[in-house]
Enzyme design. Structure first.
Site: not given
Length: 547
Positions: A468-469
């Site tokens: 989940h950048i």
């Protein structure tokens, strides 16, 4: 150089966020061109790759990187594309092809909590967002209706309208978990972009249990569907377009982008407004590549903020054997969770978290483990059946605070096109570790309530990555600590916007995709509000569209 192309709006990146923003602009009558570095691969081919893969638990195996558009892969060995700068490894897995990484997501589509937008003011940590939950709520709803979302309303995120459909049927394993934890923990259905009935011309979930790496029937929304919707709205798509440079004029306005095709031929695209919508690693990489005499550190990087504040959601976990048969593997892979520790005064001292339960079939993983042990025959059959029936897993999903030392940079290593590979600098700080320590009491109590034996906690100090950048293109009101304003417009370039999870200033405790989409739809509404209204007698010239 090949012939120059042009559009009102040039969107770089065809992932779910860029595609849905392109759709919104195209529906208003704008000329929109989407540029995607990777190939255009259809679902049928991806499903075939998955079914034929010898690594069924490897979610990247159906998505091999293209030579001209590489992305990280780690099995059967690390391809070295994402260079690790330490001190903690950050092995992000993302896909560079039409539709982007949501081809292999779990479709969790959580809204942030209202307090997630004000953690600096409320708890003295992190930063505040440049707008509040109320400003984003209509766009959360818009995104949910486009994708087809469902889930529990008991999440702490207020709703002005209901979900477009009821939740997907609860798997038996989650029913038993919910029943046995009742009174101690509230177990609720996850918010997901997955059909529980026919919706958007797509069928309801039939429980294939392969949401990651691919839903074989498109019951689950993904970027490939979003791209099709953008094209149906009138946008154009150019695959095999690896953008490596943003070109600006004397006033710092972006005037063109340059890209390599698969044969390393250079092409140029001009436009009026440019939107960088690649992921939180490739977007800052592009900005850092786009150096000039006026901007020697790259576009939008006059204050050295591009690529900083890298965040994700680290996890630790507990695997155990329940005292009854629960049979994971029927239905969606990630159906239920506990949300009681997502918010509270404790956030001043330690990270909040969700507790997420897996429903992934245990057959593949157990088979590999038993074969590695040299177990065969009757004993193999006995132990496989036991694990398939009783093994369970719970993990935490921890918040990471923005820190400028966690960042994406350019490495001194080159890819096949001669472009510098991205390099990560990542760490797990005391705030996040303290949240992990707090979650151990929850793990223990869950195990007790399930009559658990054979407890196998994740290795101490070993944090899994959830892909989940966030944060590397942070929006904010202060140009000294952010690269774009609350509308996604670059502080230094008035016709350059950013979309993607990288613009999110904080990570909160939930998967970042829905928030990224909602923010992008809000950006799109703002962009359109700035455009001149279409005159009644106007021609259909590309620059004229209804605001």
């Amino acid at each position: 150089m090949a012939e120059t192309r042009a559009a009102d709006f040039v969107v770089i990146g065809s992932g779910i966020i860029g595609a849905l923003l392109a759709r919104k602009l195209a529906l208003a009558g704008a000329s929109v061109l989407i540029l995607e570095a990777g190939p255009w691969v259809k679902r049928a081919e991806i499903v075939a790759r998955f079914r034929n893969s010898p690594r069924r638990s490897d979610w990247m195996s159906p998505y091999p990187p293209a030579l001209w558009a590489p992305h990280p892969v780690y099995q059967p060995e690390d391809n070295g594309y994402l260079v690790q700068g330490g001190p903690y490894p950050y092995k992000a897995e993302y896909i560079r092809q039409v539709g982007g990484t949501s081809w292999h997501w779990a479709a969790q589509a959580w809204r942030n909590l209202p307090n997630d937008f004000h953690i600096k003011s409320l708890y003295g940590v992190g930063v505040d967002w440049p707008f509040d939950y109320k400003a984003l709520e209509p766009y959360y709803q818009e995104a949910e209706e486009i994708m087809g979302c469902c889930g529990s309303t008991e999440t702490g995120s207020p709703r002005s309208q209901p979900f477009p459909m009821d939740p997907v049927a609860e798997p038996y394993s989650m029913t038993r978990l919910r029943e046995r934890l009742a009174g101690t923990f509230a177990v609720v259905p996850n918010t997901v972009a997955r059909n529980s009935r026919s919706y958007g011309g797509r069928p309801p979930c039939c429980g294939n249990n392969s949401c990651q790496p691919i839903c074989p029937i498109d019951a689950q929304y993904h970027g490939g569907i979003a791209v099709d919707a953008a094209l149906a709205a009138g946008a154009r798509l150019q695959a095999h377009a690896n953008v490596f440079k943003l070109e600006h004029d004397a006033s710092a306005r972006i005037v063109a982008v340059h890209y390599y095709d698969q044969d390393k031929q250079i092409h140029k695209v001009t436009g009026k407004t440019f939107i960088v919508a690649a992921n939180g690693i490739e977007s800052p990489r592009l900005l850092l590549l786009s150096k000039s005499d006026k901007f020697p550190n790259g576009i939008a990087n006059a204050r050295d903020m591009v690529g900083r504040h890298l965040m994700d959601h680290p996890s630790t976990s507990l695997t155990f054997d329940a005292d009854e048969d629960v049979w994971l593997g029927r239905g969606p892979q990630s159906p239920n969770s506990i949300n009681t520790m997502r918010d509270g005064a404790f956030r001043s001292a330690h990270a909040p978290y969700r507790l997420d339960f897996t429903n992934i079939s245990r057959v593949d993983g157990t088979t590999r483990s038993l074969l590695a042990e040299g177990v065969y025959g009757v004993e193999f059959d006995k132990r496989l059946r036991y694990s398939a029936a009783r093994e369970m897993n719970v993990k935490n999903v921890l918040e990471v605070l923005p820190d400028p030392e966690r960042r994406i940079m350019l490495s001194d290593q080159k890819d096949a096109l001669g472009l510098p590979k991205p390099m990560t600098h990542y760490s797990i700080d005391d705030y996040t570790r303290a949240g992990h320590e707090r979650s151990l009491a929850d793990f223990k109590r869950i195990a007790e309530l399930m009559g658990a034996t054979n407890l196998r906690p994740s290795k101490d100090g070993d944090f899994a990555n959830n892909q989940h950048i966030c944060g590397t293109m942070s929006m904010g009101t202060d140009p000294n600590v952010s690269i774009c304003d609350g509308w996604g417009r670059a502080h230094d370039h008035d016709n350059l916007f950013f979309a993607g999870t990288g613009v999110l200033p904080t990570s909160a405790t939930c998967n970042s995709t829905l928030s990224g989409i909602a923010v992008a739809l809000r950006t799109g509404a703002h962009i359109l509000s700035e455009q001149p209204a279409r005159p009644a007698a106007a021609s259909d010239a590309p620059a004229a569209f209804k605001g």
